[in-house]
Design an enzyme around this catalytic site. Structure first.
Site, PDB file in Angstrom:
ATOM      1  N   VAL A  32       0.832  -1.209   0.000  1.00 25.37           N
ATOM      2  CA  VAL A  32       0.000   0.000   0.000  1.00 25.37           C
ATOM      3  C   VAL A  32       0.865   1.257   0.000  1.00 25.37           C
ATOM      4  O   VAL A  32       0.570   2.229  -0.705  1.00 25.37           O
ATOM      5  CB  VAL A  32      -0.960  -0.008   1.200  1.00 25.37           C
ATOM      6  CG1 VAL A  32      -1.772   1.279   1.238  1.00 25.37           C
ATOM      7  CG2 VAL A  32      -1.888  -1.216   1.122  1.00 25.37           C
ATOM      8  N   ALA A  54       9.948   5.805   5.851  1.00 26.61           N
ATOM      9  CA  ALA A  54      10.562   4.931   6.858  1.00 26.61           C
ATOM     10  C   ALA A  54      10.164   3.496   6.573  1.00 26.61           C
ATOM     11  O   ALA A  54       8.983   3.200   6.392  1.00 26.61           O
ATOM     12  CB  ALA A  54      10.121   5.323   8.271  1.00 26.61           C
ATOM     13  N   ARG A 103      11.848  -0.758   7.395  1.00 29.98           N
ATOM     14  CA  ARG A 103      12.965  -1.569   7.861  1.00 29.98           C
ATOM     15  C   ARG A 103      13.829  -2.043   6.704  1.00 29.98           C
ATOM     16  O   ARG A 103      15.011  -2.306   6.871  1.00 29.98           O
ATOM     17  CB  ARG A 103      12.438  -2.769   8.660  1.00 29.98           C
ATOM     18  CG  ARG A 103      11.877  -2.386  10.032  1.00 29.98           C
ATOM     19  CD  ARG A 103      11.403  -3.596  10.798  1.00 29.98           C
ATOM     20  NE  ARG A 103      10.277  -4.254  10.118  1.00 29.98           N
ATOM     21  CZ  ARG A 103       9.640  -5.318  10.601  1.00 29.98           C
ATOM     22  NH1 ARG A 103      10.036  -5.861  11.744  1.00 29.98           N
ATOM     23  NH2 ARG A 103       8.628  -5.844   9.937  1.00 29.98           N
ATOM     24  N   ARG A 123      14.409  -1.423  -0.248  1.00 27.24           N
ATOM     25  CA  ARG A 123      13.081  -1.265  -0.841  1.00 27.24           C
ATOM     26  C   ARG A 123      12.657   0.200  -0.823  1.00 27.24           C
ATOM     27  O   ARG A 123      12.119   0.715  -1.820  1.00 27.24           O
ATOM     28  CB  ARG A 123      12.055  -2.114  -0.078  1.00 27.24           C
ATOM     29  CG  ARG A 123      10.645  -1.983  -0.604  1.00 27.24           C
ATOM     30  CD  ARG A 123       9.725  -3.028   0.015  1.00 27.24           C
ATOM     31  NE  ARG A 123       9.603  -2.864   1.467  1.00 27.24           N
ATOM     32  CZ  ARG A 123       8.945  -3.718   2.252  1.00 27.24           C
ATOM     33  NH1 ARG A 123       8.388  -4.793   1.724  1.00 27.24           N
ATOM     34  NH2 ARG A 123       8.859  -3.495   3.557  1.00 27.24           N
ATOM     35  N   GLU A 162      -9.985   6.237   5.607  1.00 31.59           N
ATOM     36  CA  GLU A 162     -10.819   5.669   4.549  1.00 31.59           C
ATOM     37  C   GLU A 162     -10.293   4.320   4.065  1.00 31.59           C
ATOM     38  O   GLU A 162     -11.063   3.401   3.786  1.00 31.59           O
ATOM     39  CB  GLU A 162     -10.888   6.639   3.365  1.00 31.59           C
ATOM     40  CG  GLU A 162     -11.764   6.178   2.212  1.00 31.59           C
ATOM     41  CD  GLU A 162     -13.235   6.118   2.581  1.00 31.59           C
ATOM     42  OE1 GLU A 162     -13.765   4.993   2.682  1.00 31.59           O
ATOM     43  OE2 GLU A 162     -13.847   7.177   2.771  1.00 31.59           O
ATOM     44  N   ASP A 173     -10.707 -10.171  10.145  1.00 30.49           N
ATOM     45  CA  ASP A 173     -10.491  -8.965   9.333  1.00 30.49           C
ATOM     46  C   ASP A 173     -11.815  -8.257   9.064  1.00 30.49           C
ATOM     47  O   ASP A 173     -11.923  -7.030   9.218  1.00 30.49           O
ATOM     48  CB  ASP A 173      -9.809  -9.350   8.026  1.00 30.49           C
ATOM     49  CG  ASP A 173      -9.661  -8.181   7.075  1.00 30.49           C
ATOM     50  OD1 ASP A 173      -8.760  -7.356   7.296  1.00 30.49           O
ATOM     51  OD2 ASP A 173     -10.450  -8.083   6.113  1.00 30.49           O
ATOM     52  N   LYS A 177     -13.461  -4.361  10.344  1.00 27.14           N
ATOM     53  CA  LYS A 177     -14.054  -3.369   9.449  1.00 27.14           C
ATOM     54  C   LYS A 177     -15.497  -3.034   9.835  1.00 27.14           C
ATOM     55  O   LYS A 177     -15.888  -1.864   9.841  1.00 27.14           O
ATOM     56  CB  LYS A 177     -13.980  -3.871   8.012  1.00 27.14           C
ATOM     57  CG  LYS A 177     -12.552  -4.040   7.515  1.00 27.14           C
ATOM     58  CD  LYS A 177     -12.483  -4.807   6.202  1.00 27.14           C
ATOM     59  CE  LYS A 177     -11.054  -5.011   5.743  1.00 27.14           C
ATOM     60  NZ  LYS A 177     -10.962  -5.869   4.543  1.00 27.14           N
ATOM     61  N   GLY A 204      -5.415  -4.284  -2.553  1.00 24.18           N
ATOM     62  CA  GLY A 204      -4.523  -4.019  -3.673  1.00 24.18           C
ATOM     63  C   GLY A 204      -3.804  -2.707  -3.518  1.00 24.18           C
ATOM     64  O   GLY A 204      -4.266  -1.793  -2.819  1.00 24.18           O
TER      65      GLY A 204
END
Length: 437
Positions: free
Chosen positions: A14, A43, A45, A49, A129, A201, A205, A302
């Site tokens: 994300v 930031a 770890r 990347r 959101e 999960d 929500k 996604g």
């Protein structure tokens, strides 16, 4: 005006999507926000990347506190996940007077009340959101677009992994285990899929949506949660024959006694739009007293769909950061000092219709005995179907659809049915949600 300076904590799927979309659409976003929005710090770890995304002028660090404590950062975007380190970082950012954007549904479902109170005390915004249904703007719809309505209920397919599994089980007549394995190979399910397949999960929500819809504190500990691991292809097929599809739903409903808050598989009439949401897609139905039922559909996860919601929050915060805090949209839609103490109901007090499947000895009088027992528990039957013999033991599957009754009545009836000598094994119970009232 000087651009808003953003620090991203976590540049995974994300976070990477957010950085990419911000860069690609920077001119459009600036025109909408009224000023530029630029990432100046990342930031992560994994420094390699992070460096793969960072371009000229972007500072990379493996210490998230460098962003939180940097006075030049206006908005902190938390995309780390989890409920420990992320909570500490968000509270530290709020203490520094920084606005926060997060996609962390687990954190908000468990600690949202504390985080929102801290933000209120410091007159900063927490926007989220992306925490519910990925790219679907359901939070904004509940907080703003439907503000004229008394929300009656919400029902949502809000976990793409579970919806993919149920869709494949139905379409290909496959059992649960191989479909889960396929979902993992396709990247739709984690190596540890527990949160998705056990409904946790989705529970995070629906907890957040319930708080916004009904103006109650965030109360994850009150949600009833049941996953999809016990569902069989057999029941999915029987449901189809009866005109239903089985979906994992997050449901919250206002009733006279309080608020229902639950996640579980449910039979939904195949004619409903939400019953035809397939694969990894998400959908949420909201019923308001004025507008009626509205449906929100789209990608629930996604990189770029979720980034769409993260950036929408960044634009909102950019527009509103200079406004008087009293004139901002309240975090949970209702003014914080006017939240309701309406109780969340225990599942025993919830009323639902049910699909019951039981294996019984194929002999006269068995159905009469079972229906009499159900009547003794104040349960009436709307339909009964007897299937073919199962094996040489001369057992048959009997499917019963009941009218709506309190959950405690159904539980009592199931215990009594399972104790009958003519009944083999456990009774399968799946709740029915007509979603038409």
């Amino acid at each position: 005006m000087k651009p808003i300076r953003v620090g991203i904590l976590g540049i995974g799927t994300v976070g990477g999507g957010t950085y990419t979309v911000l860069k690609r659409n920077q001119e459009e976003i600036a025109r909408r926000a009224g000023r530029g929005i630029v990432v100046t710090m990342i930031a992560d770890r994994d420094l390699d990347r992070a460096r793969g995304f960072a371009e000229g002028g972007v500072t990379v660090t493996d210490n998230a506190l460098e962003i939180v404590n940097n006075p030049d950062i206006d908005i902190v975007v938390e995309l780390i996940g989890g409920t420990a380190v992320a909570k500490d970082l968000i509270l530290a950012a709020i203490a520094q007077g920084k606005h926060v954007v997060t996609a962390n549904k687990a954190l908000l479902a468990n600690h949202g009340t504390e985080i929102f109170a801290a933000a209120r005390d410091k007159s900063v915004m927490v926007a989220f959101e992306a925490a519910v249904a990925g790219g679907i703007p359901i939070i904004k719809a509940l907080r703003e677009s439907l503000t004229a309505n008394r929300i009656e209920w919400i029902a949502g397919i809000i976990n793409g992994t579970a919806n993919f599994i149920l869709s494949e089980m139905r379409d290909k007549s496959l059992p649960f285990a191989p479909v889960l394995e396929q979902a993992q190979k396709l990247g739709y399910a984690e190596s540890d899929p527990t949160y998705d397949i056990e409904g946790i999960d989705a529970a995070h929500k629906i907890t957040i949506m319930s708080a916004i819809a009904f103006g109650i504190p965030v109360q994850f500990d009150k949600v009833y949660v049941e996953g999809i691991t016990k569902l069989t292809q057999e029941d999915i097929g029987y449901a189809e024959e009866l005109g239903y599809r089985i979906k994992l739903l997050g449901i919250t409903r206002r009733v006279e006694q309080g608020i229902e808050l639950r996640v579980h598989p449910a039979l939904v009439p195949a004619s409903r739009l939400i019953a035809n949401v397939e694969g990894v897609m998400n959908a949420v139905v909201v019923k308001g007293d004025a507008v009626g039922a509205t449906l929100y559909y789209g990608a629930g996860a996604g990189a770029e769909p979720t980034a769409s919601s993260v950036i929408a929050d960044l634009v909102d915060v950019t527009r509103m950061q200079t406004a008087d805090p009293m004139h901002r949209v309240p975090t949970l839609s209702f003014q914080p000092d006017l939240l309701s103490d309406t109780p969340v109901l225990a599942i025993d007090a919830v009323e639902t219709a049910c699909y019951l499947r039981l294996q019984v000895v194929d002999k006269p009088g068995v159905l009469a005995e079972i229906t009499r027992l159900l009547a003794d528990c104040n349960i009436s039957i709307s339909a009964v179907v007897q299937k073919e013999s199962i094996d040489e033991d001369d057992l048959v599957n009997v499917i019963m659809l009941t009218h709506s009754t309190q959950e405690k009545n159904t539980n009592t009836a199931i215990q009594k049915i399972e104790a009958l000598p003519v009944v083999a094994g456990k009774v399968t119970r799946i709740r029915i949600e007509e979603l038409n009232n």
